[in-house]
Design an enzyme around this catalytic site. Sequence first.
Site, PDB file in Angstrom:
ATOM      1  NE  ARG A   1     -14.671 -35.241 118.254  1.00  0.00           N
ATOM      2  CZ  ARG A   1     -13.822 -34.982 118.947  1.00  0.00           C
ATOM      3  NH1 ARG A   1     -12.691 -35.362 120.200  1.00  0.00           N
ATOM      4  NH2 ARG A   1     -14.529 -33.938 119.333  1.00  0.00           N
TER       5      ARG A   1
ATOM      6  CG  ASP B   1     -11.621 -33.259 123.005  1.00  0.00           C
ATOM      7  OD1 ASP B   1     -12.385 -33.306 122.341  1.00  0.00           O
ATOM      8  OD2 ASP B   1     -10.915 -32.295 122.328  1.00  0.00           O
TER       9      ASP B   1
END
Length: 305
Positions: free
Chosen positions: A183, A131
Site C-alpha cells: 500500500r 501499516d
Amino acid sequence: MLTRSALIYLSRQEGLKDFAARFSLFKKLTTRFIAGESIDEAVAAIREVNAHGCSASFDHLNESVSSTAETEAEVREYLDVLRRIDETGINSNVSIKLTQFGLEIDPELAYRNARRVVEDAARRGNFVRVDMEGSNVTQATIDVFKRLRAEFGLNDVGIVLQSYLYRTMDDARDLLKIPARIRLCKGAYNEPPEVAYPNKKDVDDNYIRVMQLLLSSGIYHGIATHDPRMIDATLEFAKRERVSKGAFEFQMLYGIRRDLQEQLARDGYGMRVYVPYGKHWYPYFMRRLAERPANIWFVLKNLWK
Ligand SMILES: Cc1cc2nc3c(=O)[nH]c(=O)nc-3n(C[C@H](O)[C@H](O)[C@H](O)COP(=O)(O)OP(=O)(O)OC[C@H]3O[C@@H](n4cnc5c(N)ncnc54)[C@H](O)[C@@H]3O)c2cc1C
C-alpha cells in the site's frame, strides 16, 4: 494557527484525550473519522461502505502498546474481527500496527503476535496489511514483515510504504523482488529532514514515481490517497501502460472524500475504505486534523457553537 507538527505533537499526548473527550461535541466530531468504539459499530459502518460498492479494512485503533498483556488483548481483538468478518459476510480485510503488537517492547513478541493473526487470516482466505508507522520503526517493521511473508503467501500479508521517506524507492524495489503487495501512502508522522522530504512537492513527485513502479510490477497493490492529483496521475499511467482496472485498488480513509470514493467505485475501480474503530481514537484523530487545516476550523467552530 496550529501547525502540522504541533498537531502531530499533540497527537502523542494521549492524556489530552480525556480532556478533549469531555466536550461532547469534540467526541461527536470524531465520528466523522472513526466508526465507533466497538466491533459492532465498525461492522455497521463497513456494511454501509460495502453498500456503496467499496471494500474495507478494519483498523483497531491502538499504537505504541507498552505491556505484553495489552498486546495479547490486541491479538484477541483481531482474531475476533476475522471471525466476525466471516460470520457477517462483510467485504473487509484487516490492517494492523506492529507497535500495537509489541514492536517497541520486543520485535520477537510483535512477530509472534502478528503471526497468529496472519495465520488465522490465511486459514480464512483473508488478508492482513501491516501499516507503516514512524521512521524509528520502519526497518523493524520491514524485518518482521519479511519474516511473515517468508512463511505466508503474497495474498495473505502485505505492507505499507510512505512516499515522504527518502528510502522508499529502494524499499519498494527490494520488496517487489520477494514479491510483496504494497500500500503506497504519503506518510502521516512528523519526520525530520534527515529521513523525509520536507516539501510537499517532493513527497508528491516521489509518490508518482513509486506508484509507477508498483503499477508496472504486475502485482496487486493499494494506491492510498485522497489527493486528486495523485489519483489522476494513477489513472493516466494505468491507461497509458494498459494496466487494467482490476490490477490494483485505490484506498481512502473512512469519512474522507466520500464523494471521490463512491465516484471511483462507480467508475469500476477497486476502492477500499480504511475503517478505524476503538477506544484509542485520539492519536489517529489528531493526525487527521494535522493533514488538513480546514478540519481544525471545523472542530473549533463547532466547539464554540
Ligand atoms: C487507506 C489509507 C491507509 C493509510 N495508511 C497509512 C500508514 O500505514 N502509515 C502512514 O504513515 N500513513 C497512512 N495513511 C495516511 C497517509 O500517509 C496520509 O497522511 C493521508 O492519506 C493524507 O495524504 P493524501 O495522500 O490524502 O494527500 P494530502 O496531500 O495530505 O491531501 C490531499 C487532499 O486530500 C484531502 N484530505 C487529505 N487528508 C484529509 C483529511 N484528514 N481530512 C479531509 N480531507 C483530507 C484534502 O482535500 C487534501 O487537499 C493512510 C492513508 C490511507 C488513505
